[in-house]
Design a protein around this motif. Structure first.
Motif, short mmCIF file in Angstrom:
data_model
loop_
_atom_site.label_atom_id
_atom_site.label_comp_id
_atom_site.label_asym_id
_atom_site.label_seq_id
_atom_site.Cartn_x
_atom_site.Cartn_y
_atom_site.Cartn_z
N CYS A 1 0.72 -1.21 0.07
CA CYS A 1 -0.02 -0.27 0.03
C CYS A 1 0.63 1.32 0.05
CB CYS A 1 -1.00 -0.15 1.31
SG CYS A 1 -2.53 -1.44 1.18
N LEU A 2 1.68 0.80 0.44
CA LEU A 2 3.00 1.71 0.60
C LEU A 2 3.89 2.07 -0.23
CD1 LEU A 2 3.78 2.07 4.56
CD2 LEU A 2 2.27 3.69 3.53
N ARG A 3 3.29 1.61 -1.26
CA ARG A 3 4.22 1.06 -2.93
C ARG A 3 6.15 1.00 -2.25
NH1 ARG A 3 1.67 5.51 -6.50
NH2 ARG A 3 -0.44 4.72 -6.71
N GLN A 4 6.04 0.15 -0.96
CA GLN A 4 7.47 -0.31 -0.94
C GLN A 4 7.52 -1.60 -1.33
OE1 GLN A 4 7.66 0.51 3.47
NE2 GLN A 4 7.61 2.68 2.42
N PHE A 5 6.80 -3.08 -1.41
CA PHE A 5 6.96 -3.65 -1.71
C PHE A 5 7.05 -4.45 -2.91
CE2 PHE A 5 5.42 -7.91 -2.89
CZ PHE A 5 5.99 -8.70 -2.00
N LYS A 6 8.35 -5.03 -3.09
CA LYS A 6 9.38 -5.41 -4.78
C LYS A 6 8.52 -6.87 -4.69
CE LYS A 6 13.26 -5.14 -6.97
NZ LYS A 6 12.80 -6.61 -7.38
N PRO A 7 7.87 -6.80 -6.50
CA PRO A 7 7.52 -8.79 -6.47
C PRO A 7 8.10 -8.81 -7.53
CG PRO A 7 6.19 -6.66 -7.95
CD PRO A 7 6.97 -5.56 -6.12
N ALA A 8 7.84 -9.88 -8.09
CA ALA A 8 9.18 -10.69 -8.76
C ALA A 8 8.29 -10.67 -10.01
CB ALA A 8 8.82 -12.22 -8.14
N GLY A 9 8.51 -11.48 -11.10
CA GLY A 9 7.91 -11.07 -12.57
C GLY A 9 8.06 -10.36 -13.18
N GLU A 10 8.79 -9.58 -12.54
CA GLU A 10 8.90 -7.92 -13.62
C GLU A 10 9.39 -7.88 -14.69
OE1 GLU A 10 6.43 -5.74 -12.62
OE2 GLU A 10 6.09 -7.51 -10.94
N ARG A 11 9.74 -7.35 -15.35
CA ARG A 11 9.92 -7.13 -17.00
C ARG A 11 11.11 -5.87 -16.90
NH1 ARG A 11 4.76 -7.97 -20.57
NH2 ARG A 11 4.14 -5.99 -19.23
N ASP A 12 10.87 -5.62 -15.78
CA ASP A 12 12.07 -4.38 -16.69
C ASP A 12 13.47 -5.02 -16.98
OD1 ASP A 12 10.07 -2.64 -15.51
OD2 ASP A 12 11.08 -2.89 -13.50
N LEU A 13 13.77 -5.35 -16.71
CA LEU A 13 15.18 -6.28 -17.64
C LEU A 13 15.11 -6.43 -18.95
CD1 LEU A 13 16.35 -8.68 -14.69
CD2 LEU A 13 17.54 -6.63 -15.96
N ILE A 14 14.30 -5.94 -19.42
CA ILE A 14 13.64 -6.79 -20.89
C ILE A 14 13.22 -5.70 -21.88
CG2 ILE A 14 14.24 -9.42 -21.29
CD1 ILE A 14 11.26 -9.49 -21.47
N ILE A 15 12.96 -4.74 -21.02
CA ILE A 15 11.55 -3.12 -21.47
C ILE A 15 13.04 -2.36 -20.90
CG2 ILE A 15 9.89 -4.16 -21.70
CD1 ILE A 15 9.66 -2.61 -18.45
N PRO A 16 12.79 -0.95 -22.40
CA PRO A 16 12.91 0.36 -22.54
C PRO A 16 12.97 1.18 -20.90
CG PRO A 16 11.84 0.09 -23.77
CD PRO A 16 11.06 -1.38 -23.15
N ALA A 17 13.97 1.39 -20.12
CA ALA A 17 14.35 2.00 -19.10
C ALA A 17 12.65 2.80 -19.07
CB ALA A 17 14.66 3.26 -18.86
N HIS A 18 11.90 3.75 -17.67
CA HIS A 18 10.79 3.91 -17.60
C HIS A 18 10.57 4.94 -16.45
CE1 HIS A 18 8.32 0.59 -15.63
NE2 HIS A 18 9.61 -0.08 -16.49
#
Length: 603
Positions: free
Chosen positions: A586-603
């Motif tokens: 809720c505080l946007r401090q939890f880091k989930p797995a399964g994200e695709r940041d490594l293979i997409i443009p920086a955002h």
């Protein structure tokens, strides 16, 4: 007022108005010091900023509309940004019903001081809720004894600690998408699958001593010694392995991918570790890994709502009761003994049950199954589920019930699971719970729908008697009786989700073992026919299973293997402290797995 002659005493008596109606909120003012010490009072005061017993909101229509909510202001800004960039309208608060005439109240995560925006509890907005679902879906459990037997008999291989450790190390590589058996195999970037791993579960301490500790769920470390002893005894010498496939895999496919992924990667690890050749041996190994003694977390659902394995509708109630780990460090002792001798310990057990029941059960059933899978993302169920883990309501009521149970069970050796013995207790507990809503207008506003109240009161009725008797069946009867009879009698109606078929057929069906009616409650679930459409009920039925296990002093509800599998400290979601994960998200401090940041443009 009315005058009548009392025939019993032969004199005129004046009937007072309070004999026909009474205002609990007004009566509570006479005991204000006591009320001010209660958790509900403090929480409602913090949420609304006014006297919790007040029947009027002096700020009604003057609270500022959607400007009360930081998230809604953020949503409005993003809606304008998206509409400008793509040329198609997006989120737009100018349409639909005006919001914010009443309080858009913040929510307090129960058991914490964390205050969050209500919209942060919506499952699409909350990374921890998504990871909770992913961590359950991506788990499958294999029995290693059968593949080991195949290796010994069919391939003539020796099973030693060295070969087992090599297999386990190889499996960590293959389950994350690494290749071992052929050249020119496409592999997966390990940064995308860093959460994939596999660990051994067994009750054999000698075997554990010879295995690399990185590859073992250590039962002694994760449970109270009394529970660890029970779990190891009941698992025995059998060797299981809990495999977590990558989160990104269950994001791309459904839960049915899990056992296939695990079987393939486990087979490849066997082929590499034991240098296997020959199609017949490999096919036997593949069958053993994919089908023999395989434990899925959930089974397929019926065809009109078809889902594959490991999806929420197919998970049995008792598996969800075992998946939660809030009670892991409690002494394995029957609750009826505890509540008579140590009221503080009894309250601790009630709090831990509310913690596990609140997040795991309510989120997986009310929020994800009914709201998301069946209703297509209905936002209303966010509030129904949040009633179990926000506002400290369950904690306050469960602790009050512990006091009642302590007084009621004094010097009673045990309460048998018989309806006539527990009915009076349910009557007393549910009346007390209903009176809290009548006493606190702020609580009635906080749980503004009938489904909120039936889910809370029903869960209290079910878990309360299940914990006292150790019987989940009598617990479900208590839940159905509380909702379908007591709440209907007291409030005439309970709103959406109450007094419908599930409560009236639930009382007799809870004792039926016909598969289209009842069946063993521990193995029933949202996929059971008459339960498949109910809202606000499943969490209470899971609570009855969970509470009954605590009532009997057990270490688990139905499966020691499932219980241990989710005690793994390397899971992304924290199953022992689920509220911490939820609050962080809720505080946007939890880091989930399964994200695709490594293979997409920086955002």
């Amino acid at each position: 007022m009315s005058n009548r002659k009392d025939l019993a005493f032969g004199k005129k008596r004046i009937a007072k108005e309070t004999e026909y109606k009474y205002n609990l909120s007004k009566l509570a003012q006479k005991f204000l010091p006591n009320e001010e010490d209660r958790l509900i009072y403090k929480t409602m005061e913090k949420i609304y900023g006014i006297h919790p017993l007040s029947t009027m909101d002096p700020l009604m229509y003057r609270r500022g509309g959607i400007r009360q909510s930081g998230r809604k202001k953020e949503f409005a800004a993003w809606g304008k940004k998206i509409a400008k960039e793509r040329g198609i309208p997006a989120y737009n608060r100018a349409v639909g019903i005006p919001l914010g005439q009443r309080a858009l109240e913040p929510y307090i995560i129960s058991g914490t001081d964390v205050i969050v925006d209500y919209d942060d509890l919506q499952h699409v907005n909350n990374a921890a809720i998504q990871q909770l679902l992913d961590d359950i879906k991506r788990t499958v459990i294999l029995n290693l004894d059968i593949p080991h037997r195949v290796l010994q008999v069919r391939a003539g291989k020796e099973i030693t600690p060295e070969t087992v450790n090599l297999y386990l190390e190889t499996l960590q590589h293959t389950v994350a998408g690494g290749a071992v058996a052929q050249e020119h195999m496409a592999e997966i970037h390990p940064g995308l699958t860093y959460d994939a791993h596999a660990k051994v579960i067994t009750g054999n301490d000698d075997f554990v001593d010879n295995i690399d500790r990185r590859f073992v769920i250590n039962i002694d470390n994760e449970f109270h010694e009394s529970k660890a002893e029970i779990l190891k005894r009941d698992i025995g010498d059998t060797i299981y392995i809990a495999i977590r496939i990558p989160t990104i895999a269950v994001r791309m496919a459904d839960g049915a991918i899990v056992y296939r992924w695990a079987a393939m990667q486990s087979s490849m690890a066997f082929i590499s570790s034991y240098r296997l050749t020959g199609e017949s041996i490999i096919s036997d190994i593949a069958y053993a890994a994919k089908s023999a003694c395989l434990i899925n977390i959930g089974e397929r659902t019926w065809f009109s709502r078809a889902r594959g394995q490991n999806e929420p509708p197919g998970i049995p109630y008792a598996f969800l009761a075992d998946i939660q780990q809030a009670d892991a460090m409690l002494l394995a002792r029957p609750y009826w003994e505890v509540v008579q001798e140590d009221i503080d310990d009894a309250k601790t057990r009630q709090r831990e049950m509310a913690k596990g029941l609140g997040i795991i059960a309510a989120v997986m059933t009310e929020l994800l199954n009914y709201s998301f899978y069946m209703s297509g993302g209905l936002g209303f169920s966010t509030a129904v589920a949040a009633g179990a883990y926000c506002g400290n309501v369950m904690e306050d009521l469960f602790e009050s019930f512990a006091d009642v149970q302590n007084r009621s069970m004094f010097r009673i050796p045990k309460i048998p699971p018989k309806w006539e013995r527990v009915k009076f207790m349910i009557d007393m507990l549910i009346q007390a719970a209903m009176e809290q809503y009548e006493k606190y207008p702020s609580l009635m506003e906080f749980h503004w729908g009938g489904a909120h109240r039936i889910s809370v009161v029903g869960a209290l009725g079910g878990a309360g008697v299940a914990m006292m008797t150790g019987s989940p069946i009598i617990g479900v009867q208590g839940q159905n009786y509380a909702i379908g009879m007591l709440m209907k009698e007291g409030w005439v109606r309970t709103g959406w989700a109450g007094q419908e078929v599930q409560d009236h057929v639930g009382l007799p069906y809870s004792c039926s073992f016909r598969m289209d009616e009842g069946g063993l409650l521990e193995f029933a679930g949202p996929n059971s026919p008459y339960r498949s459409y109910t809202a606000g009920h499943s969490a209470g039925q899971i609570g009855a299973v969970m509470a009954a296990a605590q009532g009997r002093g057990r270490a688990y509800a139905v499966s020691p293997v499932i219980k241990v599998a989710f005690a793994d400290p390397d899971m992304i979601f924290d199953f022992k402290n689920p509220r911490v994960s939820l609050a962080k998200a809720c505080l946007r401090q939890f880091k989930p797995a399964g994200e695709r940041d490594l293979i997409i443009p920086a955002h």
